[in-house]
Design an enzyme around this catalytic site. Structure first.
Site, PDB file in Angstrom:
ATOM      1  N   SER A 117      37.883  29.576  24.922  1.00 27.00           N
ATOM      2  CA  SER A 117      36.898  28.265  25.255  1.00 27.00           C
ATOM      3  C   SER A 117      37.090  27.918  26.858  1.00 27.00           C
ATOM      4  O   SER A 117      38.135  27.959  27.276  1.00 27.00           O
ATOM      5  CB  SER A 117      37.123  27.089  24.435  1.00 27.00           C
ATOM      6  OG  SER A 117      36.663  25.927  24.900  1.00 27.00           O
ATOM      7  N   TYR A 141      43.081  21.067  21.576  1.00 29.62           N
ATOM      8  CA  TYR A 141      42.279  22.249  21.354  1.00 29.62           C
ATOM      9  C   TYR A 141      42.230  23.565  22.176  1.00 29.62           C
ATOM     10  O   TYR A 141      42.527  24.528  22.083  1.00 29.62           O
ATOM     11  CB  TYR A 141      40.815  21.887  20.803  1.00 29.62           C
ATOM     12  CG  TYR A 141      39.962  22.883  20.830  1.00 29.62           C
ATOM     13  CD1 TYR A 141      39.663  23.936  19.856  1.00 29.62           C
ATOM     14  CD2 TYR A 141      38.899  23.178  22.043  1.00 29.62           C
ATOM     15  CE1 TYR A 141      38.907  24.867  19.999  1.00 29.62           C
ATOM     16  CE2 TYR A 141      38.006  23.869  22.195  1.00 29.62           C
ATOM     17  CZ  TYR A 141      38.043  25.112  21.016  1.00 29.62           C
ATOM     18  OH  TYR A 141      36.992  25.880  21.139  1.00 29.62           O
ATOM     19  N   LYS A 145      43.854  27.349  22.598  1.00 33.94           N
ATOM     20  CA  LYS A 145      43.158  28.785  22.858  1.00 33.94           C
ATOM     21  C   LYS A 145      43.861  29.245  24.188  1.00 33.94           C
ATOM     22  O   LYS A 145      43.865  30.569  24.308  1.00 33.94           O
ATOM     23  CB  LYS A 145      41.566  28.223  23.376  1.00 33.94           C
ATOM     24  CG  LYS A 145      40.802  27.791  22.178  1.00 33.94           C
ATOM     25  CD  LYS A 145      40.409  28.849  21.350  1.00 33.94           C
ATOM     26  CE  LYS A 145      39.412  28.220  19.945  1.00 33.94           C
ATOM     27  NZ  LYS A 145      39.177  29.686  19.374  1.00 33.94           N
ATOM     28  N   ASN A 170      29.291  25.727  26.372  1.00 38.73           N
ATOM     29  CA  ASN A 170      28.746  24.820  25.651  1.00 38.73           C
ATOM     30  C   ASN A 170      27.875  25.589  24.711  1.00 38.73           C
ATOM     31  O   ASN A 170      26.640  25.856  25.107  1.00 38.73           O
ATOM     32  CB  ASN A 170      28.355  23.489  26.062  1.00 38.73           C
ATOM     33  CG  ASN A 170      29.457  22.716  26.532  1.00 38.73           C
ATOM     34  OD1 ASN A 170      30.187  23.092  27.121  1.00 38.73           O
ATOM     35  ND2 ASN A 170      29.456  21.545  26.021  1.00 38.73           N
ATOM     36  N   ILE A 207      25.295   7.861  23.807  1.00 37.72           N
ATOM     37  CA  ILE A 207      25.564   8.636  25.096  1.00 37.72           C
ATOM     38  C   ILE A 207      26.793   8.122  25.682  1.00 37.72           C
ATOM     39  O   ILE A 207      26.972   7.033  26.017  1.00 37.72           O
ATOM     40  CB  ILE A 207      24.250   8.368  25.935  1.00 37.72           C
ATOM     41  CG1 ILE A 207      22.815   8.667  25.605  1.00 37.72           C
ATOM     42  CG2 ILE A 207      24.492   8.999  27.379  1.00 37.72           C
ATOM     43  CD1 ILE A 207      21.619   8.280  26.146  1.00 37.72           C
TER      44      ILE A 207
HETATM   45  N1  UDP Z   1      28.050  13.932  24.411  1.00 36.18           N
HETATM   46  C1  UDP Z   1      27.423  12.440  23.961  1.00 36.18           C
HETATM   47  N2  UDP Z   1      27.111  12.055  22.796  1.00 36.18           N
HETATM   48  C2  UDP Z   1      27.611  12.503  21.782  1.00 36.18           C
HETATM   49  C3  UDP Z   1      28.050  13.780  21.913  1.00 36.18           C
HETATM   50  C4  UDP Z   1      28.222  14.174  23.190  1.00 36.18           C
HETATM   51  O1  UDP Z   1      26.973  11.753  25.057  1.00 36.18           O
HETATM   52  O2  UDP Z   1      27.413  12.114  20.702  1.00 36.18           O
HETATM   53  C5  UDP Z   1      28.247  14.300  25.659  1.00 36.18           C
HETATM   54  C6  UDP Z   1      29.635  14.194  26.236  1.00 36.18           C
HETATM   55  O3  UDP Z   1      30.119  13.255  26.764  1.00 36.18           O
HETATM   56  C7  UDP Z   1      29.538  15.485  26.908  1.00 36.18           C
HETATM   57  C8  UDP Z   1      28.486  16.535  26.521  1.00 36.18           C
HETATM   58  O4  UDP Z   1      27.352  15.575  25.652  1.00 36.18           O
HETATM   59  O5  UDP Z   1      29.058  14.998  28.369  1.00 36.18           O
HETATM   60  C9  UDP Z   1      28.722  17.512  25.813  1.00 36.18           C
HETATM   61  O6  UDP Z   1      29.427  17.224  24.625  1.00 36.18           O
HETATM   62  P1  UDP Z   1      29.884  17.977  23.670  1.00 36.18           P
HETATM   63  O7  UDP Z   1      30.894  17.319  22.579  1.00 36.18           O
HETATM   64  O8  UDP Z   1      28.734  18.663  22.995  1.00 36.18           O
HETATM   65  O9  UDP Z   1      30.681  19.340  24.155  1.00 36.18           O
HETATM   66  P2  UDP Z   1      32.029  19.262  25.011  1.00 36.18           P
HETATM   67  O10 UDP Z   1      31.675  19.552  26.533  1.00 36.18           O
HETATM   68  O11 UDP Z   1      32.987  18.115  24.964  1.00 36.18           O
HETATM   69  O12 UDP Z   1      32.806  20.344  24.551  1.00 36.18           O
END
Ligand code: UDP
Length: 329
Positions: A117, A141, A145, A170, A207
């Site tokens: 990851s 996490y 990895k 992602n 957000i």
């Molecule tokens: N995010 C958000 N609301 C949510 C989930 C994620 O605003 O309910 C934002 C998070 O802060 C990041 C992006 O979306 O900027 C991707 O988050 P995710 O958890 O999907 O993946 P990560 O990058 O944390 O592995």
């Protein structure tokens, strides 16, 4: 090849199984079905219910045929949860992988493709993130990895097990042919959360912060389509098999998308309002992560084909819309 896919009933695993079958491999899925879905299983693959925490389950599964390779996607992946329940991640991700490697030694299986990851990098010190970028995971996490990548290096050196460590950015989207429709339960990742809000399965999207130094203040990530990731597994298996050498590569689209960009595209494609509110930043979230996938291109000829914003959302919405239509009938 005869390929055992551990975690093959899960979200990414099922897409990998599909690509492996398409490439002519004979696939057996091994899954404890804790988050895997029965509807994600393919008729063309065999299925063994088992747990990577039970060495006897692995030994029996590996003895059931003459396997050439293992693909390992049986892991927990919620970064936030890993910070409050590290024990769970230690046992399943680390102990589970050691069980797998030891069972491979016993069964004389010499190839493994492993889901690593981008979380191993932590807060970026430069962008785009290439394979040599410093590795300082921000969450437990990511640490699991990174440690597993190190175990893989040692088992290669000492036991001749060749590995491909694929560092996903992602993962998002659904099968471009619409053949996989198992939904993740209680998802925490952005795109499924947006989709659930669009389908009325949750009230709204939260957000996490709009005051980052990014194009619109919201977090920017490199979303890579799960069908692209799946193709990467097939290419990586061919590579380690043909060259008899291990490989570690990033798999990302090289394109940064913000939370608001995904939300706007989702509103457009679904025609739904998708309520959203700005809340505070989520601890441990970097402002921006974007991959360099130059090495994957150079070594594997891999490039992301389906990872544009529209395809990510369209393929996801097809699945969630299907759910909605069924409920409304
Ligand atoms: N995010 C958000 N609301 C949510 C989930 C994620 O605003 O309910 C934002 C998070 O802060 C990041 C992006 O979306 O900027 C991707 O988050 P995710 O958890 O999907 O993946 P990560 O990058 O944390 O592995």
């Amino acid at each position: 090849m005869k390929v055992m896919v551990l975690g093959g009933a899960g979200y990414i695993g099922s897409h990998v199984v599909k690509e492996m079958i398409k490439a002519g491999h004979q696939v057996t899925v091994f899954d404890n079905m804790s988050s895997g879905r029965e509807e994600n299983l393919f008729d063309e693959s065999a299925f063994i219910k088992g747990d990577i925490l039970e060495p006897i389950n692995l030994a029996e599964a590996f003895a059931s045929d003459d396997f050439d390779a293992v693909v390992h996607l049986a892991a927990f992946k919620a970064a936030g949860e890993s910070m409050v329940r590290p024990e769970k991640y230690s046992v399943n991700n680390i102990t589970g992988t050691i069980n797998i490697l030891n069972a491979m030694c016993d069964a004389d299986i010499k190839k493994i493709v492993f889901s690593s990851s981008a979380a191993i990098f932590g807060e970026p010190v430069r962008l785009p993130i290439d394979e040599d970028h410093p590795k300082n995971p921000e969450n437990y996490y990511g640490f699991t990895k990174l440690e597993i990548e190190r175990f893989l290096g040692w088992y290669d050196k000492l036991k001749g097990i060749k590995f491909a460590a694929l560092r996903y950015f992602n993962a998002a989207g659904y099968d471009v042919d619409g053949e996989i429709s198992g939904l993740e339960q209680s998802p925490a990742n952005l795109l499924p959360v947006i989709m659930e809000a669009a389908a009325g399965m949750r009230d709204k999207l939260q957000i996490f912060g709009d005051d980052y130094e990014t194009k619109d203040g919201t977090g920017v990530r490199d979303y890579v389509h799960v069908s692209d990731l799946a193709a990467g597994h097939v290419m990586a298996l061919n590579y380690i098999s043909d060259k008899n050498e291990s490989l570690t590569v990033n798999l990302g689209s090289e394109n940064g998308l913000s939370v608001l960009e995904l939300l706007e595209e989702a509103r457009k494609i679904s025609g739904k309002e998708i309520p959203a509110e700005i809340v505070g930043r989520r601890p441990g979230d970097p402002a921006k992560l974007v991959a360099s996938s130059a090495k994957a291109k150079e070594k594997l000829g891999w490039v992301a084909k389906y990872s544009d914003c529209e395809t990510l959302i369209k393929t996801s919405w097809e699945v969630y819309k299907g759910r909605l239509d069924k409920l409304l009938k």
